[in-house]
Design a protein around this motif. Structure first.
Motif, PDB file in Angstrom:
ATOM      1  N   MET A  18      25.635  55.570  45.140  1.00 35.91           N
ATOM      2  CA  MET A  18      26.700  55.105  44.243  1.00 35.91           C
ATOM      3  C   MET A  18      28.004  54.894  45.012  1.00 35.91           C
ATOM      4  N   LEU A  19      28.754  53.871  44.593  1.00 37.28           N
ATOM      5  CA  LEU A  19      30.096  53.632  45.101  1.00 37.28           C
ATOM      6  C   LEU A  19      31.125  54.102  44.078  1.00 37.28           C
ATOM      7  N   ASP A  20      32.191  54.729  44.560  1.00 39.58           N
ATOM      8  CA  ASP A  20      33.283  55.178  43.703  1.00 39.58           C
ATOM      9  C   ASP A  20      34.544  54.367  43.998  1.00 39.58           C
ATOM     10  N   ASN A  21      35.514  54.512  43.111  1.00 34.88           N
ATOM     11  CA  ASN A  21      36.849  53.932  43.337  1.00 34.88           C
ATOM     12  C   ASN A  21      36.793  52.451  43.704  1.00 34.88           C
ATOM     13  N   ILE A  22      36.021  51.688  42.951  1.00 30.81           N
ATOM     14  CA  ILE A  22      35.921  50.251  43.207  1.00 30.81           C
ATOM     15  C   ILE A  22      37.197  49.568  42.721  1.00 30.81           C
ATOM     16  N   GLU A  23      37.815  48.785  43.608  1.00 24.12           N
ATOM     17  CA  GLU A  23      39.073  48.131  43.263  1.00 24.12           C
ATOM     18  C   GLU A  23      39.229  46.831  44.028  1.00 24.12           C
ATOM     19  N   GLU A  24      40.091  45.970  43.522  1.00 25.51           N
ATOM     20  CA  GLU A  24      40.368  44.705  44.188  1.00 25.51           C
ATOM     21  C   GLU A  24      41.206  44.969  45.436  1.00 25.51           C
ATOM     22  N   VAL A  25      40.913  44.218  46.504  1.00 22.92           N
ATOM     23  CA  VAL A  25      41.624  44.451  47.762  1.00 22.92           C
ATOM     24  C   VAL A  25      42.445  43.245  48.206  1.00 22.92           C
ATOM     25  N   GLU A  26      42.272  42.097  47.582  1.00 23.44           N
ATOM     26  CA  GLU A  26      43.048  40.918  47.947  1.00 23.44           C
ATOM     27  C   GLU A  26      43.438  40.168  46.688  1.00 23.44           C
ATOM     28  N   GLN A  27      44.330  39.189  46.861  1.00 22.62           N
ATOM     29  CA  GLN A  27      44.740  38.381  45.731  1.00 22.62           C
ATOM     30  C   GLN A  27      43.590  37.492  45.265  1.00 22.62           C
ATOM     31  N   GLN A  28      43.686  37.012  44.056  1.00 17.78           N
ATOM     32  CA  GLN A  28      42.654  36.168  43.488  1.00 17.78           C
ATOM     33  C   GLN A  28      42.460  34.897  44.318  1.00 17.78           C
ATOM     34  N   GLU A  29      41.203  34.513  44.501  1.00 18.49           N
ATOM     35  CA  GLU A  29      40.854  33.283  45.211  1.00 18.49           C
ATOM     36  C   GLU A  29      40.169  32.328  44.237  1.00 18.49           C
ATOM     37  N   SER A  30      40.274  31.045  44.502  1.00 14.37           N
ATOM     38  CA  SER A  30      39.565  30.066  43.678  1.00 14.37           C
ATOM     39  C   SER A  30      38.062  30.189  43.946  1.00 14.37           C
ATOM     40  N   ALA A  31      37.281  30.277  42.888  1.00 14.35           N
ATOM     41  CA  ALA A  31      35.832  30.416  43.024  1.00 14.35           C
ATOM     42  C   ALA A  31      35.155  29.061  42.877  1.00 14.35           C
ATOM     43  N   LEU A  32      34.119  28.833  43.672  1.00 19.07           N
ATOM     44  CA  LEU A  32      33.383  27.579  43.579  1.00 19.07           C
ATOM     45  C   LEU A  32      32.685  27.475  42.222  1.00 19.07           C
ATOM     46  N   PRO A  33      32.762  26.333  41.556  1.00 20.64           N
ATOM     47  CA  PRO A  33      32.009  26.153  40.318  1.00 20.64           C
ATOM     48  C   PRO A  33      30.522  26.017  40.614  1.00 20.64           C
ATOM     49  N   PRO A  34      29.667  26.292  39.649  1.00 25.62           N
ATOM     50  CA  PRO A  34      28.221  26.277  39.870  1.00 25.62           C
ATOM     51  C   PRO A  34      27.689  24.983  40.483  1.00 25.62           C
ATOM     52  N   ILE A  35      28.191  23.817  40.059  1.00 29.09           N
ATOM     53  CA  ILE A  35      27.652  22.561  40.578  1.00 29.09           C
ATOM     54  C   ILE A  35      27.901  22.432  42.074  1.00 29.09           C
ATOM     55  N   GLN A  36      29.010  22.981  42.570  1.00 26.43           N
ATOM     56  CA  GLN A  36      29.281  22.939  44.003  1.00 26.43           C
ATOM     57  C   GLN A  36      28.386  23.916  44.767  1.00 26.43           C
ATOM     58  N   VAL A  37      28.016  25.006  44.124  1.00 27.63           N
ATOM     59  CA  VAL A  37      27.077  25.940  44.735  1.00 27.63           C
ATOM     60  C   VAL A  37      25.717  25.269  44.905  1.00 27.63           C
ATOM     61  N   ILE A  38      25.294  24.556  43.866  1.00 22.40           N
ATOM     62  CA  ILE A  38      24.036  23.811  43.946  1.00 22.40           C
ATOM     63  C   ILE A  38      24.102  22.771  45.061  1.00 22.40           C
TER      64      ILE A  38
END
Length: 273
Positions: free
Chosen positions: A175-195
């Motif tokens: 198990m992992l504890d103390n899960i938290e964000e470590v950087e500012q938000q980034e733009s995520a690729l939309p599904p069609i670009q992943v395909i």
């Protein structure tokens, strides 16, 4: 000099300039949109030529972020149920025998495994069912955060085993504890670009179908006590012969993530306690 007239001329000139700039902006925006649409049509056309299909894609995620977590150190205090006999030779991993095995409601229903975990295991609600091997009588769970799974992370893993009477006899947990964000938000690729990224790498075979896509996390940096994970698209593809292949794509940069070593390690069946 007629200042009123001059002022009027300036107003008209600036008005014309603003109209021109706005028109230029609209034209460029429309051109960008046309390019984007054309790009999507191009990938769709290529998929159609190869008879590669997909159903309803998940909604585009506008942003994602890297996260970190600390490896949990297990102690006897984590197991207060007298029915759970824990062996903690390695404090990062607990192997537990159920002195009185617990009956599963229905081994043919995946929900039965989730019900057992949530009712009987510490922090059971923070794990999501990943895979059931009914031949070996083993169910694998991945830890999750914000309802997103940590893919093949050996420090966020739960495996349960049951016997021929459909009773859970033991489980293995990290198990992992103390899960938290470590950087500012980034733009995520939309599904069609992943395909498109998978197709460009030649990973999508003709006559296949993309059955499932979801956003989770994979390990970027693995340290002794701390881990950093990056947002990752998981894609499952059904081939023409019925076989299922799974791929993982960096949700920020679009790189294909190789996790075969982690997968093999997670799926190793070592039940010695």
């Amino acid at each position: 000099m007629d200042w009123n007239r001059t002022k009027s001329i300036f107003i008209v000139v600036f008005l014309i300039l603003n109209i021109f700039l706005y028109s230029l902006y609209v034209n460029r925006y429309n051109e960008a949109q046309s390019v984007e649409v054309a790009g999507e049509k191009t990938i769709d056309a290529r998929l159609k030529e190869d008879n590669i299909t997909y159903g309803v894609l998940p909604n585009s995620v506008e942003s994602a972020t890297y996260i970190s977590g600390k490896v949990h150190t297990f102690t006897a205090a984590d197991f207060t149920d007298p029915n759970h006999q824990a062996n903690i030779t390695d404090p990062k991993e607990a192997r537990v025998i159920l002195l009185s095995p617990v009956k599963l409601r229905n081994v043919n229903d995946d929900a039965s495994f989730t019900e057992f975990v949530q009712a009987n295991i510490k922090e059971g609600g923070s794990y999501g069912l990943w895979k059931v091997n009914r031949d070996e009588r083993i169910a694998i769970f991945f830890q999750k955060t914000n309802n997103r799974m940590l893919y093949y992370n050996k420090s966020g893993l739960l495996k349960i085993q049951w016997n021929a009477d459909n009773e859970v006899t033991m489980y293995e947990q990290t198990m992992l504890d103390n899960i938290e964000e470590v950087e500012q938000q980034e733009s995520a690729l939309p599904p069609i670009q992943v395909i498109q990224a998978l197709y460009a790498k030649g990973l999508l075979k003709p006559d296949s179908r993309i059955e499932h896509m979801q956003l989770g996390y994979s390990t970027l940096v693995y340290l002794t006590q701390t881990q950093v994970l990056l947002p990752t698209w998981e894609v499952r593809v059904k081939l023409s012969d019925g076989e299922i292949e799974e791929y993982f794509v960096d949700a920020v940069e679009g790189k294909i993530i190789e996790i075969q070593e982690e997968k093999q390690e997670v799926e190793e069946e070592d039940w010695g306690v």
